[in-house]
Design an enzyme around this catalytic site. Structure first.
Site, mmCIF file in Angstrom:
data_model
loop_
_atom_site.group_PDB
_atom_site.id
_atom_site.type_symbol
_atom_site.label_atom_id
_atom_site.label_comp_id
_atom_site.label_asym_id
_atom_site.label_seq_id
_atom_site.Cartn_x
_atom_site.Cartn_y
_atom_site.Cartn_z
ATOM 1 N N GLU A 1 10.768 10.103 1.994
ATOM 2 C CA GLU A 1 10.409 9.696 3.010
ATOM 3 C C GLU A 1 10.845 7.972 3.081
ATOM 4 O O GLU A 1 10.274 7.210 2.307
ATOM 5 C CB GLU A 1 9.023 9.836 3.477
ATOM 6 N N CYS B 1 6.385 1.897 7.663
ATOM 7 C CA CYS B 1 7.760 2.671 8.124
ATOM 8 C C CYS B 1 7.259 3.126 9.526
ATOM 9 O O CYS B 1 8.647 3.338 10.153
ATOM 10 C CB CYS B 1 8.062 3.629 7.034
#
Ligand code: ADP
Length: 478
Positions: free
Chosen positions: A230, A264
């Site tokens: 990720e 993020c």
């Protein structure tokens, strides 16, 4: 001789701590110990594993404040540190509740062939490696570890060298749970230790930058082990003409500045229908200027310092590039040095376009560049004009927003709110484009990433072999 790595305090700028990475032999021995213990952990059964994780949860609950305090030293911010501990505690509870209905092995059942029965078995990957970043150190070190442990794996975590202090109290909480302490380990170190770890594990979960993620993916491919990555994002928010401006400005501000934008899935670019653009910007600037820095004390405001000194350079470079290319800064707009730490106030920019880094590269700071669009298709094209595809947000009437959301190339779209994946872990999702690789980290599918399925195919009658050849079939099955 292994070199110590100094650790910087983000509020003072002082290097007031250090970590000592393991030697290659120590790392290898640690991985081997975990691998040995994993067999008992797996064979003990799910009920035992749930009991161990629940014991761990109780200890985390009792030491919640202390853990949050150490995390706050690592990261310089307080509310997000408390939130991290709380989310981890509730995540253990949720996975312990869900696991029994998910980790179900199929009992012998009939198949389309009358004398063949099928049984299934779930076999965990023995040793999972977790490599985590500095922005949510505790959460991202445990998010994959919890389902992996319940699945029956051993787990070795390497946190970021930028924020390693929390591992000491965390390790103590694990050490007081028999069984769990044998299969859940932590190793301190930088990229070199992360690279060495990949050589010793059977599956890697990595959270971090796109650049390092690619290196990790390649290293895993060379070892022929699964990699769940990720990586970064450049999440867009699309604000349609039908949006509730009060709601949209508050949600986008929150989605942009929480954790000082070091997330993020924070909102990094905003596209607003031109008919409501001026009103949107005015409201957003008004709200942004009222958000204070948490300086000099944690309680003085909401925005913590920039955790990693290199990130401050990136934020400054994006601001410089935008201004040089004609952007207007309405509030914030610089990196401030206060008390030795580096800080950035919520910053709203207009007159921005896709020639600017602030609209195309991950900034990881509380920057809100706002750009108008004239047609919905233009908004969709702009939102999709990126190498990233982590998540996004759309504001408008539910039907309009859903129509746009379905056309966005990203794994999770918040409708009439921002960054909902930070609090809602139940929806399965993939990372699109360069934002990641591998199965869903969220929702029920997450735990299945740590298991291999075996089919046990049982012949229940003494039918003569080889019965499966067409030409012999009538002769054999009589
Ligand atoms: P950031 O922390 O800025 O997201 P990275 O993506 O480089 O930066 O780091 C994320 C994690 O990956 C950290 O724990 C870091 O130590 C680790 N890491 C860095 N380089 C490597 C590498 N070559 N192999 C494995 N792990 C690495």
């Amino acid at each position: 001789m292994v070199e110590q790595i100094p650790v910087r305090n983000p509020r003072t700028g002082q290097f007031d701590d250090f970590i000592t990475p393991p030697t290659p032999e120590q790392l290898k021995a640690h991985a081997e110990r975990l691998r040995q213990a994993q067999r008992d952990w797996w064979h003990a059964g799910l009920a035992e594993r749930i009991t161990a994780l629940q014991q761990w949860r109780e200890i985390l609950l009792a030491r919640k404040q202390e853990l949050a305090s150490v995390l706050a030293v690592d990261t310089g911010r307080w509310p997000e540190s408390v939130l991290e501990v709380e989310v981890v505690i509730s995540s253990i509870e949720r996975w312990c509740r869900l696991a029994p209905s998910l980790l179900v092995e199929r009992e012998p059942a009939h198949t389309s062939i009358p004398f063949i029965e099928l049984k299934s078995q779930l076999v965990p990957y023995p040793l999972v490696g977790v490599i985590s970043p500095w922005n949510f150190p505790l959460l991202l070190s445990t998010m994959d570890a919890i389902p992996a442990l319940l699945a029956g794996c051993a787990v070795l975590v390497k946190p970021s060298e930028v924020t390693p202090r929390f591992i000491r109290p965390l390790n103590e909480t694990v050490a007081s749970v028999p069984l769990l302490r044998d299969v859940f380990g932590f190793v301190q170190g930088a990229g070199e230790t992360g690279a060495a770890l990949i050589q010793l594990i059977d599956l890697v979960c990595f959270t971090g930058s796109v650049e390092t993620g690619h290196i990790v993916g390649e290293a895993a491919a060379r070892r022929f082990i699964p990699a769940f990555l990720e990586l970064g994002g450049k999440d867009p928010a699309v604000v349609l003409e039908s949006a509730d401006l009060e709601l949209a400005t508050s949600a986008i501000l929150w989605g942009s500045v929480v954790n000082a934008g070091q997330s993020c899935l924070s909102i990094e670019r905003i596209y607003v229908a031109e008919t409501i653009f001026d009103r949107f910007v005015e409201k957003l600037v008004d709200k942004a200027t009222r958000v204070q820095l948490a300086y000099p004390s944690y309680q003085d405001g909401r925005i913590g310092p920039i955790i990693d000194v290199h990130q401050a350079d990136i934020i400054a470079a994006h601001l410089r590039d935008a201004v040089e290319k004609g952007a207007t800064i309405h509030c914030g707009g610089s990196i401030e040095q206060l008390g030795g730490g580096l800080w950035c106030r919520p910053t709203v920019l207009t007159n921005v376009n896709h020639s600017m880094k602030v609209m195309t590269e991950e900034t990881f700071g509380p920057l809100m560049p706002v750009m108008p669009f004239s047609t919905v298709q233009q908004a969709i094209d702009l939102a999709n004009d990126t190498i990233y595809g982590l998540s996004a947000a759309v504001f408008g009437s539910e039907q309009d927003a859903l129509t746009v959301a379905q056309k966005l190339e990203a794994g999770a779209i918040s409708i009439n709110d921002a960054a909902l994946t930070s609090v809602m872990h139940e929806g399965e999702k993939h990372s699109f484009k360069r934002s990641g690789l591998g199965g869903s980290r969220m929702g029920p599918a997450s735990i299945m990433r740590f298991l291999r399925k075996k089919a046990l195919i049982i012949k229940t009658e003494p039918v003569v072999d080889p019965w499966w050849f067409e030409e012999l079939k009538t002769q054999s099955i009589s």
